[in-house]
Scaffold this motif. Sequence first.
Motif, mmCIF file in Angstrom:
data_model
loop_
_atom_site.group_PDB
_atom_site.id
_atom_site.type_symbol
_atom_site.label_atom_id
_atom_site.label_comp_id
_atom_site.label_asym_id
_atom_site.label_seq_id
_atom_site.Cartn_x
_atom_site.Cartn_y
_atom_site.Cartn_z
ATOM 1 N N GLN A 137 0.881 -1.352 0.012
ATOM 2 C CA GLN A 137 0.302 0.216 0.371
ATOM 3 C C GLN A 137 0.727 1.155 -0.043
ATOM 4 O O GLN A 137 0.782 2.120 -0.762
ATOM 5 N N VAL A 141 2.050 1.522 -3.500
ATOM 6 C CA VAL A 141 1.331 1.730 -4.790
ATOM 7 C C VAL A 141 0.797 3.540 -3.956
ATOM 8 O O VAL A 141 0.826 4.355 -4.987
ATOM 9 N N ASP A 142 0.524 3.775 -3.005
ATOM 10 C CA ASP A 142 0.887 5.530 -2.338
ATOM 11 C C ASP A 142 1.629 6.557 -2.824
ATOM 12 O O ASP A 142 1.643 7.757 -3.485
ATOM 13 N N SER A 143 3.644 6.047 -2.814
ATOM 14 C CA SER A 143 4.070 6.566 -3.528
ATOM 15 C C SER A 143 4.347 6.494 -5.190
ATOM 16 O O SER A 143 5.217 7.952 -5.800
ATOM 17 N N LEU A 144 4.044 5.351 -5.955
ATOM 18 C CA LEU A 144 4.180 5.953 -7.220
ATOM 19 C C LEU A 144 2.361 6.906 -7.034
ATOM 20 O O LEU A 144 2.507 7.295 -8.400
ATOM 21 N N GLN A 145 1.349 7.064 -6.858
ATOM 22 C CA GLN A 145 0.309 7.685 -7.011
ATOM 23 C C GLN A 145 0.671 9.032 -6.731
ATOM 24 O O GLN A 145 0.100 10.012 -7.583
ATOM 25 N N LYS A 146 1.770 9.634 -5.752
ATOM 26 C CA LYS A 146 2.498 10.964 -5.748
ATOM 27 C C LYS A 146 3.827 10.955 -6.083
ATOM 28 O O LYS A 146 4.075 12.299 -6.434
ATOM 29 N N ARG A 147 3.953 10.235 -7.404
ATOM 30 C CA ARG A 147 5.210 10.468 -8.000
ATOM 31 C C ARG A 147 6.004 10.228 -7.537
ATOM 32 O O ARG A 147 7.408 10.892 -7.755
ATOM 33 N N LYS A 154 2.717 -0.063 -12.876
ATOM 34 C CA LYS A 154 1.326 -0.151 -12.530
ATOM 35 C C LYS A 154 1.018 -1.066 -11.960
ATOM 36 O O LYS A 154 1.677 -2.023 -12.421
ATOM 37 N N GLU A 213 -3.596 -6.259 -6.953
ATOM 38 C CA GLU A 213 -4.600 -5.490 -6.232
ATOM 39 C C GLU A 213 -5.312 -5.963 -5.839
ATOM 40 O O GLU A 213 -5.610 -5.429 -4.259
ATOM 41 N N ARG A 249 -3.064 -6.258 -2.613
ATOM 42 C CA ARG A 249 -3.447 -5.133 -1.915
ATOM 43 C C ARG A 249 -5.329 -4.941 -0.903
ATOM 44 O O ARG A 249 -4.576 -4.343 0.365
#
Length: 67
Positions: A15, A18-24, A51, A57, A60
Amino acid sequence: MKTQNPMAELRRALQETVDSLQKRRACDIPESYIEDYVLLDWMTWEGGGLKLTTTGENIRRQESLRP
């Protein structure tokens, strides 16, 4: 299939990854985690970026339900 990191650690960190990826902020993700996630088919490279796969998913989601 041998991962560099323990499976439990990878599951717990998914998780946050994933959060780090969403924040680039992919630079905040340890390289060994990325390699393991791709090896396990939890993530895939797409268009130069990472991705989450359907398997990733599902993992997660399972982890989010843990107390």
